[in-house]
Each structure stands twice: as C-alpha cells, then as structure tokens.
Design an enzyme around this catalytic site. Sequence first.
Site, short mmCIF file in Angstrom:
data_model
loop_
_atom_site.label_atom_id
_atom_site.label_comp_id
_atom_site.label_asym_id
_atom_site.label_seq_id
_atom_site.Cartn_x
_atom_site.Cartn_y
_atom_site.Cartn_z
N SER A 1 -24.49 -3.71 -16.11
CA SER A 1 -23.25 -4.24 -16.97
C SER A 1 -22.26 -3.16 -17.14
O SER A 1 -21.60 -2.91 -15.91
CB SER A 1 -24.05 -4.26 -18.42
OG SER A 1 -23.19 -4.92 -19.41
N GLU B 1 -21.81 -10.62 -10.87
CA GLU B 1 -22.32 -11.16 -12.16
C GLU B 1 -21.73 -11.03 -13.47
O GLU B 1 -20.75 -10.24 -13.44
CB GLU B 1 -24.07 -10.61 -12.26
CG GLU B 1 -24.11 -9.22 -12.96
CD GLU B 1 -23.92 -8.96 -14.04
OE1 GLU B 1 -24.16 -9.87 -15.13
OE2 GLU B 1 -23.48 -7.98 -14.50
N HIS C 1 -27.43 -10.80 -16.55
CA HIS C 1 -27.50 -10.84 -17.94
C HIS C 1 -28.64 -11.77 -18.34
O HIS C 1 -28.83 -11.97 -19.43
CB HIS C 1 -26.23 -10.93 -18.70
CG HIS C 1 -25.67 -9.57 -18.73
ND1 HIS C 1 -24.81 -9.48 -17.56
CD2 HIS C 1 -25.11 -8.72 -19.71
CE1 HIS C 1 -24.20 -8.22 -17.93
NE2 HIS C 1 -24.30 -7.92 -19.08
#
Length: 310
Positions: free
Chosen positions: A109, A209, A277
Amino acid sequence: MKVKPVEPGDIVDVIAPASRCSPKELQNSLRFVMSLGLRPRMHGRLFAREKLIFANSDQERLIQLKKALYAPDSRMVWCVRGGYGAIRLMPEILKWKKPSQPKIFLGYSDITTLHAHLNQKWKWPTIHGPLLERAGSGRMDAKEKKTLLGLIFGSLNEVRFESLQPLNKAARKSGVIRATVHGGNMATLQSSLGTPAAFKPQKQILFLEDTGEWPHRVDRMLTQFQQAGWFNGVKAVVFGHFLLNDRKARRGLWQEVIPRFAQSVKIPVLKGLPVGHDPKVQIPLPFNTTAVLKTGSAPELRVQSGIISQ
C-alpha cells in the site's frame, strides 16, 4: 542481491512509516511475530501520544525507520500499517547511504514508496505482502500465510501465479519474458511523479493494484503514466486486485478502463494476480528478483524469492 532468511530467535524490527493501527491491533501483531519464534522490536514509541494523521511525527518515523534498516542485529523489517505518510520522509531518505547488509523488508500500500527506493536505489529485493496488522488479526488466508512464512524462513524459493488472463494481442501471443517485478499501489506511485524519488520503470514487469479508486481515477492515472512515458521501457504490465465495493464501478474498471489501456499499448497486459488489497487473500509478491512471465493461452508468472540460506 540475496538476503538471508529469518531463523527462530531472530529480531524483527516493527515500524510504522505511514499510518497507525489501534493499540490492540499492535499488541496482536507483536504476539503474532512471537508466535513464529521471532522477537519483535520497536525503536522507541511507535505511535505518538497525540492523535496525528500519521503514526508519529515525520522526524520520529524517520528515526525509527533508519534504526530498523541499519540495525546490524535484525534480519527483517515489517511495516505494521500502510495508509499515508511515507512520501513525506523521502527527501531525507534519499540522503542515506545503502547499508552494508540487506534484510527482508515487508509491507504494501503506502509502503510502495519505500519499496521503490529500496529496489531502485539500494538494489534490495523486497516483499510486497501482508502488513503486520493483518497478520496479527488472523485474517490471512491459509495459502497467503504458507507463502509468507515460506519466503521469510527460506523454505520457498519461488512464488508461482497461474490462471492469469491476457488482455491484449501481445499477451495472447506465446512467449517468455524474463525480468524483475516492480510496482505496487498506483496512487502511491503516481504521487512520486516529478519528485527526486520518482519510480522509473525500465525493462521490468510492472505490477499495479489499488483500493477505493473509481474507474475514472484509474483511467486518469494510467493516462498520466502513458503521457509521462512510463510504459516505453516496460516489458509487461500485470494487474493485481482493485478493491471496489460498487458493482457498477467494478464493471466500468474491468470492462472499459483496463481493456482500453491494454489495447493502447504494444506490450503484454494481463490481470489476475491475487495480490493487493483484497481482504480475502493477499499473496506475497517478491520485488526486484528474477521472474519469468509466460504469455499465451496459459499465462503464468514465476517469481524468485531473493531470500536464500547462506
């Protein structure tokens, strides 16, 4: 460059270079590390007493990160949470010299910012994988956990991803691409454009992503990357999971935005990596290690761990 696996009794430096988790989640995270026979360590108070939007002040997060990366007595650095904040640390991090010994670095992330630096500037292999807060919560899928432990303890030399889906003519054509895998969270990568810490993909397999981004925002990012010349030297693009709870938004992303992008480039574009995620499963993906991508009717990606016993 290869890094050593962890062994029972080894120290794992726990850091929070971006956002914080709750005190209970932190305690569960530390217990998880101990359950593996490893020793978690935090340099100072991980979270500030006051409620900041980051885990701690920029200065304190820099101090803790530097101590963890340079500590000669630990083999692994595990980020407890993503969120936001790592990019604020980059002007100072860019001044640091590469440590003499690489170590396992794990997170994803917002941690994409740090992966990019460690991969590009320090030439370290790293692992895009579950944050420690997730591991401590017990939410890891069985395969996810098995892969993670196999990587960090050195029993797994390769991660194989099958059932990928080709999205354009170049991906449907049979072939073999040998390169390293880099990338991560799209919005985080976009935030570095135009800065000294900018991620610059070159002759790599690019993994992307994201979470909570609507189709038009993903399209905007891909358009900016294209116009910035990002994909000129990339060998292939592989999309992981995009967390979108709205069904209409998911259709717009996978039936319009991603296919349009795939048709606009000459390199292979694929989707289907169980990485990102997704709350159900987040398979670890090694970065900056030897990888082989097979395209054609049955595409697959094999990625070396970069972690070996000496």
